[in-house]
Design a protein around this motif. Sequence first.
Motif, PDB file in Angstrom:
ATOM      1  N   GLN A 138      10.411  -0.202   9.449  1.00 29.42           N
ATOM      2  CA  GLN A 138      10.333   0.366   7.943  1.00 29.42           C
ATOM      3  C   GLN A 138       9.887  -0.816   6.916  1.00 29.42           C
ATOM      4  O   GLN A 138       9.019  -0.394   5.994  1.00 29.42           O
ATOM      5  CB  GLN A 138      11.543   1.049   7.469  1.00 29.42           C
ATOM      6  N   SER A 139      10.433  -1.685   6.768  1.00 29.65           N
ATOM      7  CA  SER A 139      10.119  -2.898   6.032  1.00 29.65           C
ATOM      8  C   SER A 139       8.704  -3.232   6.225  1.00 29.65           C
ATOM      9  O   SER A 139       7.965  -3.676   5.088  1.00 29.65           O
ATOM     10  CB  SER A 139      11.032  -3.915   5.820  1.00 29.65           C
ATOM     11  N   ILE A 140       8.388  -3.326   7.476  1.00 29.53           N
ATOM     12  CA  ILE A 140       6.917  -3.967   7.657  1.00 29.53           C
ATOM     13  C   ILE A 140       5.824  -2.875   7.149  1.00 29.53           C
ATOM     14  O   ILE A 140       4.951  -3.248   6.628  1.00 29.53           O
ATOM     15  CB  ILE A 140       6.640  -3.996   9.251  1.00 29.53           C
ATOM     16  N   GLU A 141       6.258  -1.478   7.421  1.00 28.28           N
ATOM     17  CA  GLU A 141       5.110  -0.710   7.014  1.00 28.28           C
ATOM     18  C   GLU A 141       5.311  -0.691   5.289  1.00 28.28           C
ATOM     19  O   GLU A 141       4.354  -0.384   4.562  1.00 28.28           O
ATOM     20  CB  GLU A 141       5.734   0.845   7.286  1.00 28.28           C
ATOM     21  N   ARG A 142       6.367  -0.984   4.551  1.00 28.46           N
ATOM     22  CA  ARG A 142       6.549  -0.953   3.168  1.00 28.46           C
ATOM     23  C   ARG A 142       5.681  -2.111   2.672  1.00 28.46           C
ATOM     24  O   ARG A 142       4.716  -1.780   1.511  1.00 28.46           O
ATOM     25  CB  ARG A 142       8.010  -0.849   2.504  1.00 28.46           C
ATOM     26  N   ARG A 143       5.920  -3.303   3.325  1.00 23.89           N
ATOM     27  CA  ARG A 143       4.758  -4.331   2.870  1.00 23.89           C
ATOM     28  C   ARG A 143       3.312  -3.832   2.965  1.00 23.89           C
ATOM     29  O   ARG A 143       2.608  -4.319   2.296  1.00 23.89           O
ATOM     30  CB  ARG A 143       5.185  -5.680   3.915  1.00 23.89           C
ATOM     31  N   LYS A 144       3.092  -3.441   4.055  1.00 27.82           N
ATOM     32  CA  LYS A 144       1.614  -2.895   4.330  1.00 27.82           C
ATOM     33  C   LYS A 144       1.154  -1.886   3.160  1.00 27.82           C
ATOM     34  O   LYS A 144       0.182  -1.984   2.489  1.00 27.82           O
ATOM     35  CB  LYS A 144       1.545  -2.246   5.712  1.00 27.82           C
ATOM     36  N   ASN A 145       2.253  -1.034   2.748  1.00 26.24           N
ATOM     37  CA  ASN A 145       1.731   0.121   1.927  1.00 26.24           C
ATOM     38  C   ASN A 145       1.685  -0.646   0.452  1.00 26.24           C
ATOM     39  O   ASN A 145       0.910  -0.162  -0.345  1.00 26.24           O
ATOM     40  CB  ASN A 145       2.716   1.150   1.772  1.00 26.24           C
ATOM     41  N   ASP A 146       2.601  -1.631   0.210  1.00 24.38           N
ATOM     42  CA  ASP A 146       2.523  -2.516  -0.908  1.00 24.38           C
ATOM     43  C   ASP A 146       1.158  -3.151  -1.093  1.00 24.38           C
ATOM     44  O   ASP A 146       0.875  -4.038  -2.256  1.00 24.38           O
ATOM     45  CB  ASP A 146       3.778  -3.123  -1.085  1.00 24.38           C
TER      46      ASP A 146
END
Length: 171
Positions: free
Chosen positions: A25-33
């Motif tokens: 989830q954190s990896i995806e959040r970094r990507k989305n940011d």
Amino acid sequence: MNQENLNFRKGSEKDIPEIWKILQQSIERRKNDGSKQWQDGYPNISTVESDIEKGYNYILTLDDKIIATAALIFNDEPTYDVIDGAWMTHEDFLVVHRVGVSNEVAGKGFATKFFQIFEDFAKKNEVFSIKVDTNFDNLAMLKILEKLGYSYCGEIQVRDGARKAFEKILR
């Protein structure tokens, strides 16, 4: 959410699936940011298994549900041996790596609380310096470090390039 029901403990093998889910989830959040951090296959499930095996993984639970994960390592970070800049201290230190927070609580102050717990953990172990690095474009982590009084010390090099390095003295 009631922070009275928070518990900080070492992660165990049974926690690996939930820890990995939070990191994904954190990896995806970094990507989305728009961050490039953690977009190259690291960390991965093997990283989590290794952290558990070495005793590095710690988790934060809320009402017995894992909401955050991190690797906490005393005095062992070879990439910190060379810094373009200067560390504030050369004594024992706690390294914070691989911080992840579940989507369920993201943006609600739990990552900041987790860092405050790291500070208490370091002091209980008679260590009075925390060192951490993050990508130039990880704005969420940069904001937490600024809010908690971490000092920018320079750049270190990791597998995929430069990272901003920070230290906080706890005395």
